[in-house]
Each structure stands twice: as structure tokens, then as C-alpha cells.
Motif scaffolding. Structure first.
Motif, mmCIF file in Angstrom:
data_model
loop_
_atom_site.group_PDB
_atom_site.id
_atom_site.type_symbol
_atom_site.label_atom_id
_atom_site.label_comp_id
_atom_site.label_asym_id
_atom_site.label_seq_id
_atom_site.Cartn_x
_atom_site.Cartn_y
_atom_site.Cartn_z
ATOM 1 N N MET A 188 0.820 -1.191 0.000
ATOM 2 C CA MET A 188 0.000 0.000 0.000
ATOM 3 C C MET A 188 0.869 1.262 0.000
ATOM 4 O O MET A 188 0.600 2.174 -0.755
ATOM 5 N N VAL A 189 1.893 1.284 0.820
ATOM 6 C CA VAL A 189 2.776 2.441 0.893
ATOM 7 C C VAL A 189 3.559 2.586 -0.410
ATOM 8 O O VAL A 189 3.743 3.686 -0.923
ATOM 9 N N TRP A 190 3.995 1.447 -0.966
ATOM 10 C CA TRP A 190 4.744 1.491 -2.216
ATOM 11 C C TRP A 190 3.873 1.977 -3.370
ATOM 12 O O TRP A 190 4.348 2.674 -4.265
ATOM 13 N N THR A 191 2.627 1.655 -3.364
ATOM 14 C CA THR A 191 1.708 2.065 -4.419
ATOM 15 C C THR A 191 1.535 3.580 -4.413
ATOM 16 O O THR A 191 1.577 4.231 -5.465
ATOM 17 N N LYS A 192 1.366 4.150 -3.212
ATOM 18 C CA LYS A 192 1.230 5.613 -3.103
ATOM 19 C C LYS A 192 2.507 6.304 -3.534
ATOM 20 O O LYS A 192 2.474 7.327 -4.238
ATOM 21 N N MET A 193 3.627 5.741 -3.162
ATOM 22 C CA MET A 193 4.909 6.334 -3.522
ATOM 23 C C MET A 193 5.122 6.274 -5.039
ATOM 24 O O MET A 193 5.579 7.232 -5.657
ATOM 25 N N LEU A 194 4.768 5.151 -5.630
ATOM 26 C CA LEU A 194 4.879 4.992 -7.071
ATOM 27 C C LEU A 194 3.950 5.956 -7.811
ATOM 28 O O LEU A 194 4.328 6.559 -8.828
#
Length: 111
Positions: free
Chosen positions: A1-7
């Protein structure tokens, strides 16, 4: 979830930066660009003349060259205006200046 927002944020920033660079470069139209555009048209005219001499006026090569030359000419006119009209207007303007100067010089002799 955090990686998706960062991406997503990174992608958005990249797209915005690319868009600004594209718009910034698109507005830079220089005289060099105009001259190179019309130089390209002149090169295509010479190529047409060469192919007409080699293959004939109604040949496939000459028809292709005419088509390419007209497309290039229309592209230049669309981007930069009518080059020949501008050149003729400048020449007429200078011719009028010469005539005016000659007329004034003749008038001064009679005063």
C-alpha cells in the motif's frame, strides 16, 4: 500500500515535469528553424527538378517529389507564415525607400 502511493506520486511528478519541459521547448521558434524549414523546401524543389530531368514530368518519382515538396511547403507556411510574401514585402519596402530617396534628391536639386 505504501509502495503504491509512492509509485503514484513519483509517476505524477515525472509526468508533470515532462509536460513542462515539452511545453517550454515547443514555444522556442527561432529564425534558424524558419530558414531550415524553407531550405528543406528548396532542397525538395531541386530534387524534383533532377527527377523530372531523369524520369520525366509525369513519372512516379516526380509525382512523389511534388507531393513531398507541397507537404513541406504547407508545413512551413503553417508554422512560419508565407515566406515568399514576407520576402516580397521586404523587397517592395526597400524598393519604395530607394524611389523615395531618388525623388527627394531630384526635388532638392530644383530648390
Amino acid at each position: 500500500m505504501v509502495w503504491t502511493k509512492m509509485l503514484m506520486k513519483t509517476s505524477l511528478v515525472t509526468v508533470l515535469a515532462g509536460g513542462f519541459m515539452f511545453v517550454g521547448n515547443a514555444t522556442n521558434v527561432r529564425a534558424d528553424d524558419r530558414e531550415s524549414c524553407y531550405q528543406n523546401v528548396q532542397n525538395l524543389e531541386r530534387k524534383l527538378e533532377r527527377d523530372v530531368d531523369r524520369h520525366g514530368a509525369d513519372s512516379r518519382q516526380a509525382k512523389h517529389d511534388r507531393h513531398e515538396m507541397e507537404e513541406a511547403r504547407e508545413n512551413c507556411q503553417r508554422r512560419f507564415g508565407d515566406y515568399d510574401r514576407d520576402r516580397d514585402r521586404d523587397r517592395d519596402h526597400h524598393d519604395n525607400d530607394d524611389r523615395d530617396r531618388d525623388r527627394y534628391n531630384r526635388d532638392d536639386r530644383y530648390r
